[in-house]
Design an enzyme around this catalytic site. Structure first.
Site, PDB file in Angstrom:
ATOM      1  N   GLY A  19       0.725  -1.151   0.109  1.00  0.00           N
ATOM      2  CA  GLY A  19       0.009   0.046  -0.094  1.00  0.00           C
ATOM      3  C   GLY A  19       0.738   1.301  -0.091  1.00  0.00           C
ATOM      4  O   GLY A  19       0.491   2.196  -0.142  1.00  0.00           O
ATOM      5  N   HIS A  58     -29.913  18.701 -10.707  1.00  0.00           N
ATOM      6  CA  HIS A  58     -30.288  19.760  -9.744  1.00  0.00           C
ATOM      7  C   HIS A  58     -31.171  18.939  -8.565  1.00  0.00           C
ATOM      8  O   HIS A  58     -31.850  18.142  -8.918  1.00  0.00           O
ATOM      9  CB  HIS A  58     -31.170  20.912 -10.287  1.00  0.00           C
ATOM     10  CG  HIS A  58     -31.886  21.847  -9.364  1.00  0.00           C
ATOM     11  ND1 HIS A  58     -30.908  22.774  -8.842  1.00  0.00           N
ATOM     12  CD2 HIS A  58     -33.045  21.969  -8.703  1.00  0.00           C
ATOM     13  CE1 HIS A  58     -31.917  23.554  -7.899  1.00  0.00           C
ATOM     14  NE2 HIS A  58     -32.902  22.938  -7.990  1.00  0.00           N
ATOM     15  N   ARG A  65       8.843  16.286  -0.705  1.00  0.00           N
ATOM     16  CA  ARG A  65       9.522  14.945  -0.775  1.00  0.00           C
ATOM     17  C   ARG A  65      10.488  14.603  -1.678  1.00  0.00           C
ATOM     18  O   ARG A  65      10.575  15.326  -2.541  1.00  0.00           O
ATOM     19  CB  ARG A  65       8.082  13.909  -0.874  1.00  0.00           C
ATOM     20  CG  ARG A  65       7.084  14.129   0.312  1.00  0.00           C
ATOM     21  CD  ARG A  65       6.033  13.175  -0.171  1.00  0.00           C
ATOM     22  NE  ARG A  65       6.213  11.763  -0.071  1.00  0.00           N
ATOM     23  CZ  ARG A  65       6.305  11.205   1.197  1.00  0.00           C
ATOM     24  NH1 ARG A  65       5.928  11.695   2.278  1.00  0.00           N
ATOM     25  NH2 ARG A  65       6.779   9.909   1.095  1.00  0.00           N
ATOM     26  N   ILE A  85       0.861  19.632   2.039  1.00  0.00           N
ATOM     27  CA  ILE A  85       1.161  18.534   3.183  1.00  0.00           C
ATOM     28  C   ILE A  85       0.845  19.642   4.063  1.00  0.00           C
ATOM     29  O   ILE A  85      -0.127  19.332   5.300  1.00  0.00           O
ATOM     30  CB  ILE A  85       2.425  17.974   3.502  1.00  0.00           C
ATOM     31  CG1 ILE A  85       2.357  16.816   2.317  1.00  0.00           C
ATOM     32  CG2 ILE A  85       2.664  17.690   4.949  1.00  0.00           C
ATOM     33  CD1 ILE A  85       3.752  15.878   2.542  1.00  0.00           C
ATOM     34  N   GLY A 126       2.783  24.304   1.319  1.00  0.00           N
ATOM     35  CA  GLY A 126       2.480  23.405   0.342  1.00  0.00           C
ATOM     36  C   GLY A 126       1.144  22.540   0.708  1.00  0.00           C
ATOM     37  O   GLY A 126       0.525  22.689   1.740  1.00  0.00           O
ATOM     38  N   ALA A 174      15.098  -4.586  -2.289  1.00  0.00           N
ATOM     39  CA  ALA A 174      15.693  -4.903  -3.599  1.00  0.00           C
ATOM     40  C   ALA A 174      16.873  -4.194  -3.875  1.00  0.00           C
ATOM     41  O   ALA A 174      16.964  -2.950  -3.581  1.00  0.00           O
ATOM     42  CB  ALA A 174      14.899  -5.013  -4.709  1.00  0.00           C
ATOM     43  N   CYS A 205       0.699   6.052   0.247  1.00  0.00           N
ATOM     44  CA  CYS A 205      -0.516   6.661   0.172  1.00  0.00           C
ATOM     45  C   CYS A 205      -1.403   5.833   1.182  1.00  0.00           C
ATOM     46  O   CYS A 205      -2.189   6.547   1.855  1.00  0.00           O
ATOM     47  CB  CYS A 205      -1.144   5.980  -1.287  1.00  0.00           C
ATOM     48  SG  CYS A 205      -2.596   6.183  -1.444  1.00  0.00           S
ATOM     49  N   ASP A 260       6.559   8.512  -7.605  1.00  0.00           N
ATOM     50  CA  ASP A 260       7.215   9.471  -7.074  1.00  0.00           C
ATOM     51  C   ASP A 260       8.743   9.299  -7.272  1.00  0.00           C
ATOM     52  O   ASP A 260       9.478  10.355  -7.100  1.00  0.00           O
ATOM     53  CB  ASP A 260       7.082   9.289  -5.565  1.00  0.00           C
ATOM     54  CG  ASP A 260       5.673   9.904  -5.101  1.00  0.00           C
ATOM     55  OD1 ASP A 260       4.846  10.147  -5.760  1.00  0.00           O
ATOM     56  OD2 ASP A 260       5.737  10.192  -3.864  1.00  0.00           O
TER      57      ASP A 260
HETATM   58  P1  NAI Z   1       5.170  20.993  -1.679  1.00  0.00           P
HETATM   59  O1  NAI Z   1       6.059  21.068  -2.739  1.00  0.00           O
HETATM   60  O2  NAI Z   1       3.563  20.826  -2.181  1.00  0.00           O
HETATM   61  O3  NAI Z   1       5.108  22.313  -0.883  1.00  0.00           O
HETATM   62  C1  NAI Z   1       6.504  22.510   0.084  1.00  0.00           C
HETATM   63  C2  NAI Z   1       6.383  24.065   0.531  1.00  0.00           C
HETATM   64  O4  NAI Z   1       7.325  24.391   1.421  1.00  0.00           O
HETATM   65  C3  NAI Z   1       6.433  25.095  -0.790  1.00  0.00           C
HETATM   66  O5  NAI Z   1       5.058  25.962  -0.766  1.00  0.00           O
HETATM   67  C4  NAI Z   1       7.755  25.755  -0.668  1.00  0.00           C
HETATM   68  O6  NAI Z   1       7.871  27.058  -0.946  1.00  0.00           O
HETATM   69  C5  NAI Z   1       7.888  25.659   0.897  1.00  0.00           C
HETATM   70  N1  NAI Z   1       9.334  25.479   1.436  1.00  0.00           N
HETATM   71  C6  NAI Z   1      10.384  25.032   0.924  1.00  0.00           C
HETATM   72  N2  NAI Z   1      11.301  25.188   1.846  1.00  0.00           N
HETATM   73  C7  NAI Z   1      10.983  25.885   2.695  1.00  0.00           C
HETATM   74  C8  NAI Z   1      11.686  26.572   3.749  1.00  0.00           C
HETATM   75  N3  NAI Z   1      13.034  26.159   4.027  1.00  0.00           N
HETATM   76  N4  NAI Z   1      11.042  27.238   4.728  1.00  0.00           N
HETATM   77  C9  NAI Z   1       9.750  27.510   4.384  1.00  0.00           C
HETATM   78  N5  NAI Z   1       9.178  26.964   3.230  1.00  0.00           N
HETATM   79  C10 NAI Z   1       9.656  26.119   2.420  1.00  0.00           C
HETATM   80  O7  NAI Z   1       5.707  19.706  -0.734  1.00  0.00           O
HETATM   81  P2  NAI Z   1       4.470  18.919   0.425  1.00  0.00           P
HETATM   82  O8  NAI Z   1       3.550  19.965   0.902  1.00  0.00           O
HETATM   83  O9  NAI Z   1       5.732  18.466   1.329  1.00  0.00           O
HETATM   84  O10 NAI Z   1       4.185  17.833  -0.264  1.00  0.00           O
HETATM   85  C11 NAI Z   1       4.948  16.801  -0.966  1.00  0.00           C
HETATM   86  C12 NAI Z   1       4.471  16.008  -1.873  1.00  0.00           C
HETATM   87  O11 NAI Z   1       3.390  15.300  -1.583  1.00  0.00           O
HETATM   88  C13 NAI Z   1       3.841  16.916  -3.037  1.00  0.00           C
HETATM   89  O12 NAI Z   1       4.209  16.687  -4.243  1.00  0.00           O
HETATM   90  C14 NAI Z   1       2.612  17.138  -2.909  1.00  0.00           C
HETATM   91  O13 NAI Z   1       1.753  17.215  -4.186  1.00  0.00           O
HETATM   92  C15 NAI Z   1       2.063  15.517  -2.486  1.00  0.00           C
HETATM   93  N6  NAI Z   1       0.916  15.552  -1.687  1.00  0.00           N
HETATM   94  C16 NAI Z   1      -0.213  15.228  -2.190  1.00  0.00           C
HETATM   95  C17 NAI Z   1      -1.430  15.519  -1.679  1.00  0.00           C
HETATM   96  C18 NAI Z   1      -2.565  15.530  -2.171  1.00  0.00           C
HETATM   97  O14 NAI Z   1      -2.692  15.157  -3.352  1.00  0.00           O
HETATM   98  N7  NAI Z   1      -3.733  16.086  -1.435  1.00  0.00           N
HETATM   99  C19 NAI Z   1      -1.500  15.423  -0.218  1.00  0.00           C
HETATM  100  C20 NAI Z   1       0.016  15.513   0.594  1.00  0.00           C
HETATM  101  C21 NAI Z   1       1.149  15.543  -0.379  1.00  0.00           C
END
Ligand code: NAI
Length: 463
Positions: A35, A439, A268, A181, A179, A111, A38, A307
């Protein structure tokens, strides 16, 4: 065809099932729990916590819609955690069952590539098994990136996995990174009574989201009591009397916030360290495996998905890449198309989008039109008491082709599929508006937003 799939997340297990359906002899190698991120420490457990948090908000707002709760409403963190484990276990059990039903062999272990057709798998007891394959799919996922901030290893500084497994609901939380997360965890903990502060480097939050919608989200979070510091750089994390102290700087000066926990959510990174891909010459760039649009690496017969390829780090992308890789392995000619990839952020209201943002349309020099419909004018949103949202269409000026759809509102993450299909079919505004929308639904606001592109929305005054 002997296929080895490294990783049992939504990329790997979906690829394995599809390959078995097409007649391959499939082995999945997973060092941890089937899994992947996710199901175990990502999408699913966060949404379980969010669901409880949202229910609490709804109960508290119950009096607004005539439901009064007598007595105190309390949060039973242990029960929330137990429910999270139960949901995760059920889904992991389901994946296990599906793999078994499809006669996919699962080996527990780590692996490493030995050659272009051999893997060695080290098991927990220290024994090593050699696996020969005709083709392999690398689906080894990603891990949280922890930047070199002073104090980032202090107890109480957590990543998203740590935030999911907290023993108590924290009283205060500083989130580094605004971001997806960071914003989702703020949406979990803030309604549970935790003081949340977000420190974000950029002038806005949620960088990939259409700026107008990101700004609405920022305002909504602030109105609910979340503190957001943009344009701010964290300089250090220190121990303090109340737990931890985060020091940061911006154009107004140097600041610090004390909190019980600090969540680092600044992205990530691809997880390929154990694989030793360089041993067989697989090309990588900044730690990510390079693939073509058929998901094949530079080494024939070795594919990579999810990823670890560093494309959109989303479970649904990994699964679709897995299907593309497998169908190519089994003799078809498939290409991965990212045009219809929806992005969803589980805030309240939710955000969902597909296609171009307004900023991207501008940057590409596209002559575009905008159609917007506020959910305050949508009956179902009013019934649900969630009227702060909006639906925004971006269309090409010449042909009225739908180029991007951005939804901020209740059920946005379910509604986005219509928009993804519209992009897939290269649909025009005319095709959206001549489709009968039920509707009363939030979905009928999709049609209204499409009508608004040509100033034809019925339930608002077009400007
Ligand atoms: P992210 O890349 O979405 O956001 C990271 C944020 O941290 C950005 O806004 C960046 O400007 C900021 N940042 C970077 N360095 C920094 C610093 N030193 N100080 C302050 N701010 C800083 O990464 P996030 O949120 O960790 O997510 C990782 C991955 O997981 C993404 O690719 C995301 O799409 C995926 N994800 C998707 C979800 C969903 O589809 N609902 C839920 C959770 C994660």
């Amino acid at each position: 065809m002997k296929l080895a799939v490294i990783g049992g997340g939504p990329g790997g297990y979906v690829a394995a099932i599809r390959a078995a359906q097409l007649g391959a002899e499939v082995t999945v190698i997973e060092k941890d729990t089937l899994g992947g991120t996710c199901l175990n420490v990502g999408c699913i457990p966060t949404k379980v916590l969010l669901h409880s948090s949202e229910l609490l908000q709804q109960i508290k707002a119950g009096a607004d819609i005539g439901i009064k709760v007598e007595g105190k409403v309390t949060v039973d963190w242990e029960s929330i955690q137990n429910r999270k484990k139960a949901v995760v276990n059920k889904l992991v059990f389901g994946v296990k069952g599906l793999l078994a039903a499809n006669k996919v062999k699962v080996i527990k272990g780590t692996a490493t590539f030995e050659s272009n057709n051999t893997l060695s798998v080290e098991k927990k007891d220290g024994s090593v098994e050699k696996i020969n394959f005709d083709t392999a799919i690398i689906a080894s996922g990603s891990v949280p990136f922890i930047p070199p901030i002073i104090g980032s290893k202090l107890p109480g500084v957590i990543d998203s996995t740590g935030a999911l497994n907290l023993e108590n609901n924290p009283k205060s939380l500083v989130v580094i990174g605004g971001g997806v997360i960071g914003v989702e965890f703020a949406s979990i903990f803030n309604p549970l009574g935790c003081k949340v502060s977000i420190i974000e480097m950029l002038p806005y939050i949620l960088p990939p989201v259409d700026r107008e919608i990101a700004e609405l989200t920022r305002k909504e979070l602030i109105s609910k009591g979340v503190d957001i510091y943009n344009n701010s750089k964290v300089t250090a994390i220190e121990k303090s009397n109340n737990g931890l102290k985060v020091l940061f700087t911006n154009d107004k000066g140097d600041f610090s916030i004390e909190s019980e926990k600090v969540l680092v959510a600044v992205g990530r990174r691809s997880n390929i360290v154990d694989l030793e891909v360089e041993k067989i010459g697989i090309r990588t760039e900044r730690g990510c495996i390079l693939v073509d649009d058929k998901m094949e690496t530079n080494i024939k017969g070795i594919y990579a998905i999810g990823d670890c390829t560093g494309k959109n780090m989303l479970a649904h992308v990994a699964s679709d890449q897995g299907i593309v890789a497998v169908e190519n392995i089994m003799g078809e000619n498939k290409k991965m198309d990212y045009k219809t990839v929806p992005s969803c952020v589980y805030t309240k209201p939710e955000i969902a989008s597909v296609g171009l943002t307004e900023e991207e349309a501008k940057k590409k020099g596209i002559d575009y039109k905008i159609g917007k419909f506020p959910l305050a004018a949508n009956g179902k949103s009013l019934i649900m008491g969630e009227t702060s949202g909006v639906i925004k269409f971006i269309t090409d000026k010449k042909y009225d082709e739908v180029l991007g759809v951005h939804i901020y509102g209740p059920r946005a993450t379910d509604l986005i599929t219509e928009a993804a299909l519209a992009l897939r079919l290269e649909a025009t505004v005319e095709e959206i508006v001549t489709t009968v929308h039920a509707h009363p639904t939030v979905g009928e606001a999709m049609k209204e937003a499409a009508l608004a592109v040509n100033k034809g929305a019925i339930h608002m005054v077009n400007k």
